[in-house]
Design an enzyme around this catalytic site. Structure first.
Site, short mmCIF file in Angstrom:
data_model
loop_
_atom_site.label_atom_id
_atom_site.label_comp_id
_atom_site.label_asym_id
_atom_site.label_seq_id
_atom_site.Cartn_x
_atom_site.Cartn_y
_atom_site.Cartn_z
N HIS A 1 34.04 -5.43 -28.02
CA HIS A 1 33.85 -6.00 -29.37
C HIS A 1 32.85 -5.22 -30.19
CE1 HIS A 1 35.41 -10.05 -27.59
NE2 HIS A 1 36.38 -9.20 -27.85
N SER B 1 32.89 -17.83 -21.54
CA SER B 1 33.67 -19.08 -21.53
C SER B 1 35.15 -18.79 -21.35
CB SER B 1 33.44 -19.83 -22.86
OG SER B 1 33.77 -18.97 -23.94
C1 BV8 Z 1 42.71 -10.04 -31.90
C2 BV8 Z 1 31.93 -9.83 -31.79
C3 BV8 Z 1 44.80 -9.19 -32.60
C4 BV8 Z 1 31.36 -10.33 -33.08
C5 BV8 Z 1 33.51 -11.53 -30.99
C6 BV8 Z 1 44.25 -16.65 -35.14
C7 BV8 Z 1 44.07 -15.56 -35.98
C8 BV8 Z 1 43.61 -14.34 -35.50
C9 BV8 Z 1 43.36 -14.19 -34.15
C10 BV8 Z 1 43.55 -15.28 -33.34
C11 BV8 Z 1 43.99 -16.50 -33.80
N1 BV8 Z 1 44.06 -17.36 -32.74
C12 BV8 Z 1 43.67 -16.72 -31.62
C13 BV8 Z 1 43.36 -15.47 -31.98
C14 BV8 Z 1 42.90 -14.45 -31.13
C15 BV8 Z 1 41.36 -14.48 -31.23
C16 BV8 Z 1 40.85 -15.50 -30.24
O1 BV8 Z 1 40.92 -15.28 -29.06
N2 BV8 Z 1 40.36 -16.64 -30.76
C17 BV8 Z 1 39.89 -17.70 -29.86
C18 BV8 Z 1 38.66 -18.36 -30.46
C19 BV8 Z 1 41.02 -18.68 -29.64
N3 BV8 Z 1 40.94 -13.15 -30.89
C20 BV8 Z 1 40.75 -12.24 -31.86
O2 BV8 Z 1 40.76 -12.49 -33.05
C21 BV8 Z 1 40.49 -10.84 -31.35
N4 BV8 Z 1 41.37 -9.94 -32.03
O3 BV8 Z 1 43.26 -10.89 -31.23
O4 BV8 Z 1 43.39 -9.08 -32.61
C22 BV8 Z 1 45.16 -10.10 -33.72
C23 BV8 Z 1 44.81 -9.75 -34.99
C24 BV8 Z 1 45.21 -10.58 -36.04
C25 BV8 Z 1 45.92 -11.75 -35.79
C26 BV8 Z 1 46.22 -12.12 -34.48
C27 BV8 Z 1 45.84 -11.30 -33.45
C28 BV8 Z 1 39.07 -10.43 -31.66
C29 BV8 Z 1 38.11 -11.31 -30.86
C30 BV8 Z 1 36.70 -10.71 -30.94
C31 BV8 Z 1 35.81 -11.59 -31.79
N5 BV8 Z 1 34.44 -11.06 -31.75
N6 BV8 Z 1 32.28 -10.97 -30.92
C32 BV8 Z 1 30.01 -10.98 -32.87
O5 BV8 Z 1 29.41 -10.85 -31.79
O6 BV8 Z 1 29.54 -11.61 -33.83
S1 BV8 Z 1 33.87 -12.85 -30.03
C33 BV8 Z 1 32.46 -13.54 -29.34
O7 BV8 Z 1 32.82 -14.79 -28.78
C34 BV8 Z 1 31.99 -12.78 -28.14
O8 BV8 Z 1 32.05 -11.40 -28.31
C35 BV8 Z 1 32.88 -13.24 -27.04
O9 BV8 Z 1 34.00 -12.43 -26.90
C36 BV8 Z 1 33.43 -14.53 -27.56
C37 BV8 Z 1 33.24 -15.62 -26.54
O10 BV8 Z 1 31.92 -15.70 -26.30
P1 BV8 Z 1 31.37 -15.64 -24.80
O11 BV8 Z 1 30.85 -14.29 -24.59
O12 BV8 Z 1 32.34 -16.14 -23.80
O13 BV8 Z 1 30.20 -16.63 -25.00
P2 BV8 Z 1 30.30 -18.19 -25.03
O14 BV8 Z 1 29.12 -18.68 -25.78
O15 BV8 Z 1 31.67 -18.63 -25.46
O16 BV8 Z 1 30.15 -18.56 -23.49
C38 BV8 Z 1 28.95 -18.22 -22.81
C39 BV8 Z 1 29.18 -18.61 -21.37
O17 BV8 Z 1 28.02 -18.22 -20.65
C40 BV8 Z 1 29.34 -20.10 -21.17
O18 BV8 Z 1 30.44 -20.33 -20.32
C41 BV8 Z 1 28.03 -20.52 -20.49
O19 BV8 Z 1 28.26 -21.55 -19.53
C42 BV8 Z 1 27.64 -19.26 -19.78
N7 BV8 Z 1 26.21 -19.09 -19.53
C43 BV8 Z 1 25.15 -19.61 -20.21
N8 BV8 Z 1 23.99 -19.19 -19.63
C44 BV8 Z 1 24.36 -18.38 -18.60
C45 BV8 Z 1 25.75 -18.31 -18.53
N9 BV8 Z 1 26.40 -17.59 -17.59
C46 BV8 Z 1 25.65 -16.92 -16.70
N10 BV8 Z 1 24.30 -16.92 -16.70
C47 BV8 Z 1 23.62 -17.64 -17.63
N11 BV8 Z 1 22.27 -17.65 -17.60
#
Ligand code: BV8
Length: 267
Positions: free
Chosen positions: A135, A207
């Protein structure tokens, strides 16, 4: 290690076997691996690490091209605040343990890849070399008109949105992949190849809800890798893991490295 001791032994055994056979290790990390460095994750904005200015907003409403087009000042302020936080943060024992695991794997002829969803650069600062930034990076910004990159100094921008040095009408945006934007294709292809080829796949601190990054675990499992999840909480990915280590990565990864190393020494 408490209740998950059998699990960490199973994980260490799988890693030791993969290393002994040089069958490769691939890792997917998310915001959780940087939580113990004081950086907040996406889905739980822990109050104590969030500046009052931003408390309670939804990051997903800012990490999109539409949000930037609509309010470039608000979006660039948020990213500049995060950028400075990343620069001020330090790699934690989890990052360092992954760098140690890479040395163990590569030292015995195996391939080691970290595909990270994080944009904070902490894996690289911990010494990891095989890092794929799925990303992008918040430490690099680019001109909206020319696409040319800049690495801003470790001080706040002077105005928001920041102007571009490359074009009179250009603005600077962070070099990250926003929701709705494509991932860098070669990076994604290399990450998927590593996931398919590895003997062990670790999914750490994510997540597992954002695609295509979250799909790497499924590729690895389909191709026969032993899949290990490291996360204090269960996630949508937990069902695809053969072993779950329910602990913070900064706590369990150093222990996993230690137990894996011991098995290799005894082997
Ligand atoms: C794409 C960078 C093709 C920016 C990020 C509708 C329209 C368009 C796209 C979509 C759509 N519906 C779905 C999609 C696809 C979409 C997607 O997946 N959406 C999800 C929400 C459903 N994906 C995209 O858009 C991707 N591109 O598909 O292109 C396309 C194009 C056009 C149209 C269709 C398709 C691009 C996705 C990238 C987005 N950018 N980051 C920035 O940083 O600001 S995403 C961002 O959130 C992160 O980078 C990461 O990837 C994502 C999830 O975050 P996590 O890292 O998992 O963090 P989270 O907080 O969720 O979880 C933390 C975890 O850690 C928890 O489980 C917690 O329990 C745990 N934890 C806590 N403490 C600890 C721990 N674990 C271990 N030790 C600890 N101490």
């Amino acid at each position: 290690m408490g209740s998950s001791t059998p699990n960490i032994e199973a994980a260490a055994g799988a890693l030791a076997r993969a290393i002994a056979r040089a069958s490769g290790v691939a890792v997917l990390t998310g915001a959780g691996v940087s939580a113990e460095s004081g950086l907040c994750t996406f889905r739980e904005n822990s109050v104590d690490t969030m500046d009052a200015l931003w408390r309670g907003f939804d990051p997903m409403s800012l990490a999109t091209p539409e949000a930037f087009a609509q309010d470039p000042e608000r979006v660039t302020r948020w990213y500049d605040w995060r950028r400075l936080g990343c620069l001020a943060a330090e790699p934690n024992p989890g990052h360092l343990a992954l760098a140690g695991l890479e040395a163990l794997v590569v030292g015995r002829g195996g391939r080691f890849t970290i595909a990270t969803q994080n944009v904070d650069g902490l894996h690289q600062r911990a010494g990891s070399r095989g890092v794929l930034e799925l990303h992008g990076s918040i430490l690099s910004w680019r001109c909206t008109r020319t696409g040319r990159h800049v690495t801003p100094p470790p001080t706040p921008f002077e105005r928001f949105p920041p102007g571009s040095p490359h074009h009179p009408e250009g603005l600077l945006r962070p070099d990250v992949v926003w929701f709705g934007e494509m991932l860098p294709e070669l990076v994604l292809v290399e990450a998927d190849e590593a996931a398919r080829a590895c003997g062990v796949f670790l999914t750490i601190g994510t997540s597992g809800v954002v695609y295509p990054a979250a799909g790497l675990l499924h590729s690895a499992r389909r191709c026969g890798a032993v899949c290990i999840e490291v996360n204090p909480d269960a996630t949508p990915a937990s069902g695809s893991a053969h072993v779950s280590l329910r602990a913070p990565s900064g706590v369990v990864l150093p222990e996993l490295l230690e137990r894996t190393t011991a098995r290799l020494v005894d082997a």
